[in-house]
Design a protein around this motif. Structure first.
Motif, PDB file in Angstrom:
ATOM      1  N   LEU A  40     -32.115 -46.410  43.449  1.00 27.18           N
ATOM      2  CA  LEU A  40     -32.529 -45.107  43.629  1.00 27.18           C
ATOM      3  C   LEU A  40     -34.024 -44.685  43.815  1.00 27.18           C
ATOM      4  N   TRP A  41     -34.557 -45.635  43.320  1.00 25.50           N
ATOM      5  CA  TRP A  41     -36.141 -45.386  43.842  1.00 25.50           C
ATOM      6  C   TRP A  41     -36.166 -45.473  45.452  1.00 25.50           C
ATOM      7  N   GLU A  42     -35.559 -46.629  45.812  1.00 26.56           N
ATOM      8  CA  GLU A  42     -35.760 -46.902  47.273  1.00 26.56           C
ATOM      9  C   GLU A  42     -35.088 -45.704  47.927  1.00 26.56           C
ATOM     10  N   LEU A  62     -42.840 -43.021  50.578  1.00 26.79           N
ATOM     11  CA  LEU A  62     -43.419 -42.153  49.650  1.00 26.79           C
ATOM     12  C   LEU A  62     -44.060 -43.014  48.307  1.00 26.79           C
ATOM     13  N   THR A  63     -44.506 -43.825  48.448  1.00 27.96           N
ATOM     14  CA  THR A  63     -44.708 -44.668  47.396  1.00 27.96           C
ATOM     15  C   THR A  63     -46.404 -44.986  47.134  1.00 27.96           C
ATOM     16  N   ALA A  64     -47.151 -44.144  47.944  1.00 22.88           N
ATOM     17  CA  ALA A  64     -48.754 -44.189  47.594  1.00 22.88           C
ATOM     18  C   ALA A  64     -49.273 -42.822  47.828  1.00 22.88           C
ATOM     19  N   ILE A  65     -49.929 -42.498  46.986  1.00 21.40           N
ATOM     20  CA  ILE A  65     -50.519 -40.750  47.015  1.00 21.40           C
ATOM     21  C   ILE A  65     -51.107 -40.630  48.490  1.00 21.40           C
ATOM     22  N   GLY A  66     -51.265 -39.479  48.995  1.00 18.39           N
ATOM     23  CA  GLY A  66     -51.705 -39.189  50.141  1.00 18.39           C
ATOM     24  C   GLY A  66     -51.056 -38.532  51.050  1.00 18.39           C
ATOM     25  N   PRO A  67     -51.543 -38.315  52.391  1.00 17.45           N
ATOM     26  CA  PRO A  67     -50.741 -37.321  53.294  1.00 17.45           C
ATOM     27  C   PRO A  67     -49.658 -38.192  53.988  1.00 17.45           C
ATOM     28  N   ASP A  89     -42.440 -47.262  39.340  1.00 19.46           N
ATOM     29  CA  ASP A  89     -41.443 -47.440  40.263  1.00 19.46           C
ATOM     30  C   ASP A  89     -40.180 -46.213  39.753  1.00 19.46           C
ATOM     31  N   HIS A  90     -40.519 -45.084  39.234  1.00 18.93           N
ATOM     32  CA  HIS A  90     -39.495 -44.429  38.816  1.00 18.93           C
ATOM     33  C   HIS A  90     -39.670 -42.669  38.919  1.00 18.93           C
ATOM     34  N   ALA A  91     -41.157 -42.445  39.559  1.00 19.95           N
ATOM     35  CA  ALA A  91     -41.204 -41.286  39.648  1.00 19.95           C
ATOM     36  C   ALA A  91     -42.199 -40.546  40.766  1.00 19.95           C
ATOM     37  N   VAL A  92     -41.904 -39.554  41.379  1.00 18.95           N
ATOM     38  CA  VAL A  92     -42.803 -39.373  42.585  1.00 18.95           C
ATOM     39  C   VAL A  92     -42.853 -37.924  42.710  1.00 18.95           C
ATOM     40  N   THR A  93     -43.784 -37.459  42.999  1.00 20.38           N
ATOM     41  CA  THR A  93     -43.860 -35.950  43.403  1.00 20.38           C
ATOM     42  C   THR A  93     -44.622 -35.837  44.844  1.00 20.38           C
ATOM     43  N   HIS A  94     -43.872 -34.670  45.657  1.00 17.74           N
ATOM     44  CA  HIS A  94     -44.507 -34.942  46.999  1.00 17.74           C
ATOM     45  C   HIS A  94     -43.981 -33.480  47.483  1.00 17.74           C
ATOM     46  N   ARG A  95     -44.758 -33.061  48.567  1.00 19.15           N
ATOM     47  CA  ARG A  95     -44.471 -31.616  49.178  1.00 19.15           C
ATOM     48  C   ARG A  95     -43.210 -32.099  50.042  1.00 19.15           C
ATOM     49  N   LEU A 101     -41.530 -31.316  45.473  1.00 18.18           N
ATOM     50  CA  LEU A 101     -40.176 -32.068  44.937  1.00 18.18           C
ATOM     51  C   LEU A 101     -40.779 -32.962  44.093  1.00 18.18           C
ATOM     52  N   GLY A 102     -40.204 -33.194  42.738  1.00 16.37           N
ATOM     53  CA  GLY A 102     -40.330 -34.185  42.064  1.00 16.37           C
ATOM     54  C   GLY A 102     -39.118 -35.007  41.437  1.00 16.37           C
ATOM     55  N   TRP A 103     -39.177 -36.307  41.730  1.00 11.85           N
ATOM     56  CA  TRP A 103     -37.926 -37.083  41.820  1.00 11.85           C
ATOM     57  C   TRP A 103     -38.383 -37.968  40.625  1.00 11.85           C
ATOM     58  N   VAL A 104     -37.429 -38.158  39.614  1.00 12.71           N
ATOM     59  CA  VAL A 104     -37.352 -39.111  38.478  1.00 12.71           C
ATOM     60  C   VAL A 104     -36.090 -39.867  38.467  1.00 12.71           C
ATOM     61  N   VAL A 105     -36.317 -41.146  38.617  1.00 20.24           N
ATOM     62  CA  VAL A 105     -35.151 -42.133  38.630  1.00 20.24           C
ATOM     63  C   VAL A 105     -34.847 -42.901  37.749  1.00 20.24           C
ATOM     64  N   ASP A 106     -33.668 -43.176  37.311  1.00 22.96           N
ATOM     65  CA  ASP A 106     -33.368 -44.046  36.167  1.00 22.96           C
ATOM     66  C   ASP A 106     -31.874 -44.773  36.434  1.00 22.96           C
ATOM     67  N   ASP A 107     -31.292 -45.788  35.716  1.00 16.13           N
ATOM     68  CA  ASP A 107     -29.938 -46.208  36.167  1.00 16.13           C
ATOM     69  C   ASP A 107     -28.951 -45.182  36.120  1.00 16.13           C
ATOM     70  N   GLY A 108     -28.233 -44.741  37.264  1.00 15.02           N
ATOM     71  CA  GLY A 108     -27.213 -43.943  37.391  1.00 15.02           C
ATOM     72  C   GLY A 108     -27.795 -42.624  37.000  1.00 15.02           C
ATOM     73  N   GLN A 109     -29.010 -42.145  37.328  1.00 16.93           N
ATOM     74  CA  GLN A 109     -29.222 -40.757  37.331  1.00 16.93           C
ATOM     75  C   GLN A 109     -30.604 -40.410  37.907  1.00 16.93           C
ATOM     76  N   ILE A 110     -30.477 -39.306  38.654  1.00 12.46           N
ATOM     77  CA  ILE A 110     -31.682 -38.888  39.425  1.00 12.46           C
ATOM     78  C   ILE A 110     -32.014 -37.333  38.931  1.00 12.46           C
ATOM     79  N   ASP A 111     -33.321 -37.079  38.314  1.00 17.22           N
ATOM     80  CA  ASP A 111     -33.626 -35.693  38.077  1.00 17.22           C
ATOM     81  C   ASP A 111     -34.601 -35.349  39.244  1.00 17.22           C
ATOM     82  N   LEU A 112     -34.386 -33.976  39.594  1.00 17.66           N
ATOM     83  CA  LEU A 112     -34.847 -33.473  40.708  1.00 17.66           C
ATOM     84  C   LEU A 112     -35.632 -32.027  40.285  1.00 17.66           C
ATOM     85  N   GLN A 113     -36.870 -31.981  40.487  1.00 12.49           N
ATOM     86  CA  GLN A 113     -37.392 -30.637  40.272  1.00 12.49           C
ATOM     87  C   GLN A 113     -38.149 -29.902  41.502  1.00 12.49           C
ATOM     88  N   VAL A 114     -37.413 -28.790  42.067  1.00 11.99           N
ATOM     89  CA  VAL A 114     -37.844 -28.229  43.360  1.00 11.99           C
ATOM     90  C   VAL A 114     -38.848 -27.079  42.915  1.00 11.99           C
TER      91      VAL A 114
END
Length: 182
Positions: A40-42, A62-67, A89-95, A101-114
């Motif tokens: 899910l991270w990939e 989307l694995t490093a902070i920056g533009p 390797d489980h949470a990323v927030t990007h424009r 969009l904020g993504w958090v992944v775990d086995d069998g689950q994605i949480d998305l905050q828009v």
């Protein structure tokens, strides 16, 4: 599972277990989905994987902070996809253009905050992401599935999902894309 036992994409989308709610300025979705945390991270950070299921196709991982820039389709004008925050390797927030969009992944689950400028747009974002995440679930289940984004989503239950989410959120049902008013 045989092809006969595999649900078609529209059934998979409509049956995908999604919990959605809105806050003051955000849509929050929790999705039970096939895949390990690493898969899910990939899926949410790798441009090649994103191009298989998501409207956000960045010009870099989307694995490093920056533009970063993203396009839904190669011929589209780019929008900002800057990475704002990472947690292992489980949470990323990007424009994504004007949204975040904020993504958090775990086995069998994605949480998305828009995070949205107008929370009444949540019905559109929820329906669109629901369709896309159904495609991701199919892909992670080993099925061949074309990406469904933009106007193509209208042919795969998007309108029904939009109406369902509008009702769930207590918002008036907005017009479908391309509609001159309803």
């Amino acid at each position: 599972m045989t092809a006969k036992d595999t649900p078609d994409i529209d059934t998979r989308i409509s049956n995908l277990l999604v919990r959605a709610e809105i806050t003051e300025d955000s849509l929050v979705m929790e999705v039970d989905i096939t895949g390990t945390a690493a898969q899910l991270w990939e899926a949410v950070t790798d441009p090649e994987r994103l191009a298989q299921w998501s409207p956000v196709v960045p010009d870099r991982a989307l694995t490093a902070i920056g533009p970063a820039l993203a396009r839904e389709n190669p011929e589209d004008d780019p929008v900002a996809a800057d990475v704002l925050a990472l947690a292992a390797d489980h949470a990323v927030t990007h424009r994504w253009g004007d949204a975040t969009l904020g993504w958090v992944v775990d086995d069998g689950q994605i949480d998305l905050q828009v995070t949205l400028g107008d929370v009444e747009e949540a019905q559109y974002f929820a329906a669109g992401w629901h369709v896309c995440l159904g495609v991701l679930d199919a892909l992670l289940s080993g099925e061949e599935q074309e990406r469904i984004v933009g106007m193509d989503a209208l042919e795969h239950g998007w309108r029904e999902l939009q109406q369902r989410y509008a009702e769930e959120f207590g918002h008036p049902v907005g017009p479908a894309p391309g509609a001159t008013g309803e």
